[in-house]
Scaffold this active site. Structure first.
Site, PDB file in Angstrom:
ATOM      1  CB  ALA A  74     -18.926 -37.142  -1.779  1.00  0.00           C
ATOM      2  CB  THR A  75     -20.689 -42.599  -2.619  1.00  0.00           C
ATOM      3  OG1 THR A  75     -19.355 -42.408  -1.898  1.00  0.00           O
ATOM      4  CG2 THR A  75     -20.787 -43.647  -3.763  1.00  0.00           C
ATOM      5  CG  ASN A 155      -9.337 -39.524  -1.605  1.00  0.00           C
ATOM      6  OD1 ASN A 155      -9.232 -39.032  -2.710  1.00  0.00           O
ATOM      7  ND2 ASN A 155      -9.387 -40.786  -1.224  1.00  0.00           N
ATOM      8  CD  GLN A 183     -10.634 -35.350   1.516  1.00  0.00           C
ATOM      9  OE1 GLN A 183     -10.231 -34.894   2.609  1.00  0.00           O
ATOM     10  NE2 GLN A 183     -11.047 -36.866   1.774  1.00  0.00           N
ATOM     11  CB  SER A 203     -19.256 -35.730   1.698  1.00  0.00           C
ATOM     12  OG  SER A 203     -19.573 -36.718   2.789  1.00  0.00           O
ATOM     13  CB  ALA A 204     -22.323 -33.842   6.322  1.00  0.00           C
ATOM     14  CG  HIS A 205     -18.454 -38.404   6.432  1.00  0.00           C
ATOM     15  ND1 HIS A 205     -17.224 -39.191   6.716  1.00  0.00           N
ATOM     16  CD2 HIS A 205     -18.925 -38.868   5.133  1.00  0.00           C
ATOM     17  CE1 HIS A 205     -17.118 -39.957   5.432  1.00  0.00           C
ATOM     18  NE2 HIS A 205     -18.082 -39.597   4.415  1.00  0.00           N
ATOM     19  CB  CYS A 330      -7.621 -54.615   3.281  1.00  0.00           C
ATOM     20  SG  CYS A 330      -6.278 -54.490   4.276  1.00  0.00           S
TER      21      CYS A 330
HETATM   22  C1  LIG Z   1     -14.805 -39.383   1.280  1.00  0.00           C
HETATM   23  C2  LIG Z   1     -14.849 -39.131  -0.307  1.00  0.00           C
HETATM   24  C3  LIG Z   1     -16.081 -39.506  -1.232  1.00  0.00           C
HETATM   25  C4  LIG Z   1     -16.946 -40.070  -0.623  1.00  0.00           C
HETATM   26  O1  LIG Z   1     -17.949 -39.375   0.282  1.00  0.00           O
HETATM   27  P1  LIG Z   1     -19.100 -40.353   0.956  1.00  0.00           P
HETATM   28  O2  LIG Z   1     -20.037 -38.938   1.453  1.00  0.00           O
HETATM   29  O3  LIG Z   1     -18.333 -40.789   2.072  1.00  0.00           O
HETATM   30  O4  LIG Z   1     -19.853 -41.219  -0.019  1.00  0.00           O
HETATM   31  C5  LIG Z   1     -15.637 -39.002  -2.353  1.00  0.00           C
HETATM   32  N1  LIG Z   1     -14.769 -38.333  -2.831  1.00  0.00           N
HETATM   33  C6  LIG Z   1     -13.675 -38.015  -1.990  1.00  0.00           C
HETATM   34  C7  LIG Z   1     -12.532 -37.321  -2.725  1.00  0.00           C
HETATM   35  C8  LIG Z   1     -13.560 -38.496  -0.822  1.00  0.00           C
HETATM   36  O5  LIG Z   1     -12.600 -38.140  -0.003  1.00  0.00           O
END
Ligand SMILES: *Cc1c(COP(=O)(O)O)cnc(C)c1O
Length: 406
Positions: A74-75, A155, A183, A203-205, A330
């Site tokens: 998602a980044t 998030n 999310q 994003s898949a993870h 951090c």
């Molecule tokens: C985790 C997250 C991202 C980034 O997703 P990645 O696949 O880890 O790069 C972007 N936006 C939100 C709201 C997220 O929670």
């Protein structure tokens, strides 16, 4: 007694669902083809798998398969959407409307465009629940606005924005609407037509799929939305994102979407019960605890709480067999309180005291009971060592105290 350590940080990442893993496995080994190889069965097999995944993702958000562009996560999707729109529509304008509680992938993409002199950005505030007011979006639009970027659900505090209303405003004004739905997609019903979304990142993870793979939905009709590619190369993904497709990851993302859609209603009921039990358990046992985020318009698995007179980091350390996250990231050498929690108008003290619990598919009631108990005991222990908590208990107004510097 549940098995330790307990994972309750499902907004950060999620474990791969066994059904997803099983679907992926053959694509590491015997089905290793390149989806762009058009002249043999290895390639066709990979392409078929990618097409299946495109369909599974599209179905989850009510899109068409050809509107799904695969990315590394998602980044990248957020970067591609924001920079891609600003570059493509530069003749039309250069103004972006977003909000202060967006993910860094959105905020830093906007900042980079500002620094490069390619865009002007309006960062809308949120209310005390972390919600954007659609009227603020409307008022922020100018003749030069080319993009609105507002996330579906936050998030950190889980607040769900009034996305359909914001989307309607965008479409009335002919402005492209990008939504970071990382999310939300797979967790709550998302529909790109009902919500008037033009670009959507997922994003898949975050939905029980593998890390390092994601997608960007790009609206093809009503209106057709265009983006300039940010990666040059072989012209994959209809030229919008070059690079050999991560077939295994894509298969995992597709399956994760299919499973998420199938179990969503039931999973949400279960998560809501668990979340409410955790929340009630904490709020009944402890005084001076504050909920961050919207009381009802919030992701079912989210619980973000500030424990007054307790440092979030100290609490995390005390909870060493429970994986949760604190509002003090951090990000730099200094321990800065979360910009999201601060944006709710919570003071620095309470922002530093915040803990995010992220419940997910594999959490159990026994884990919730265990965590409630551990958190309660740890907060009590830390407060016993806190002179400030003592003074507050004795009715001393801490704001009236003259602190003496040594
Ligand atoms: C985790 C997250 C991202 C980034 O997703 P990645 O696949 O880890 O790069 C972007 N936006 C939100 C709201 C997220 O929670």
């Amino acid at each position: 007694m549940p098995k330790l350590p307990i994972y309750m940080d499902n907004h950060a990442t999620t474990p791969v669902d066994p059904r997803v893993l099983e679907t992926m496995l053959p694509y590491f080994s015997e089905k290793f083809g390149n989806a762009a190889s058009r002249n043999h069965s290895f390639g066709w097999e990979a392409e078929e798998a990618v097409d299946r995944a495109r369909g599974q993702i599209a179905q989850l958000i009510n899109a068409k398969p050809k509107e799904i562009i695969f990315t590394s996560g998602a980044t990248e999707s957020d970067n591609l959407a924001i920079k891609g729109v600003v570059e493509f529509y530069k003749e039309k304008g250069d103004h972006i409307v977003t909000c202060v509680t967006e993910h860094k992938a959105v905020l830093d993409s906007c900042r980079a465009l500002e620094r490069a002199g390619k865009a002007m950005v309006t960062y809308l505030p949120v209310d005390k629940y972390g919600m954007v007011d659609p009227d603020d979006v409307r008022k922020a639009l100018t003749d030069r606005t080319v993009l609105i970027s507002i996330m579906y659900a936050n998030n950190e505090v889980g607040t769900i924005h009034p996305i359909a209303e914001i989307g309607r405003i965008a479409h009335e004004r002919g402005v492209v609407f990008h939504c970071d739905a990382v999310q939300a997609a797979g967790k709550i019903p998302v529909d790109v037509d009902r919500d008037h979304i033009d670009l959507l990142a997922l994003s898949a993870h975050k939905i029980y799929g593998p890390k390092g793979v994601g997608a960007l939905y790009v609206r093809a009709k009503g209106p057709r939305v265009r983006i300039s590619p940010q990666m040059d190369g072989g012209g994959h993904e209809r030229g919008m994102r070059s690079g050999t497709l991560n077939v295994t990851g894509i298969v995992g993302l597709g399956k994760a979407c299919e499973v998420a859609g199938a179990v969503m209603a039931e999973e949400n009921r279960r998560l809501l019960d668990l979340r409410d039990k955790l929340q009630a358990g904490i709020f009944e046992r402890l005084d001076e605890v504050y909920l961050n985020g919207h009381p009802t318009e919030r992701l079912p698995g989210n619980l973000n709480v500030s424990f007054a007179y307790v440092e979030g980091e100290s609490l995390l350390m005390g909870l060493n067999d429970v994986a949760v996250s604190s509002g003090s990231a951090c990000t730099s050498a200094t321990l800065e309180p979360s910009y999201v929690i601060r944006a709710l108008g919570v003071g620095d003290e309470l922002a530093h005291s915040s803990i995010r619990f992220g419940l997910g598919r594999f959490n159990t009631e026994a884990e919730v009971d265990f965590v409630t108990d551990r958190v309660t005991r740890e907060v009590r222990r830390l407060r016993e060592m806190s002179p400030l908590y003592e003074m507050a208990r004795e009715g001393i107004d801490l704001k009236s105290v003259q602190w003496k510097a040594e």
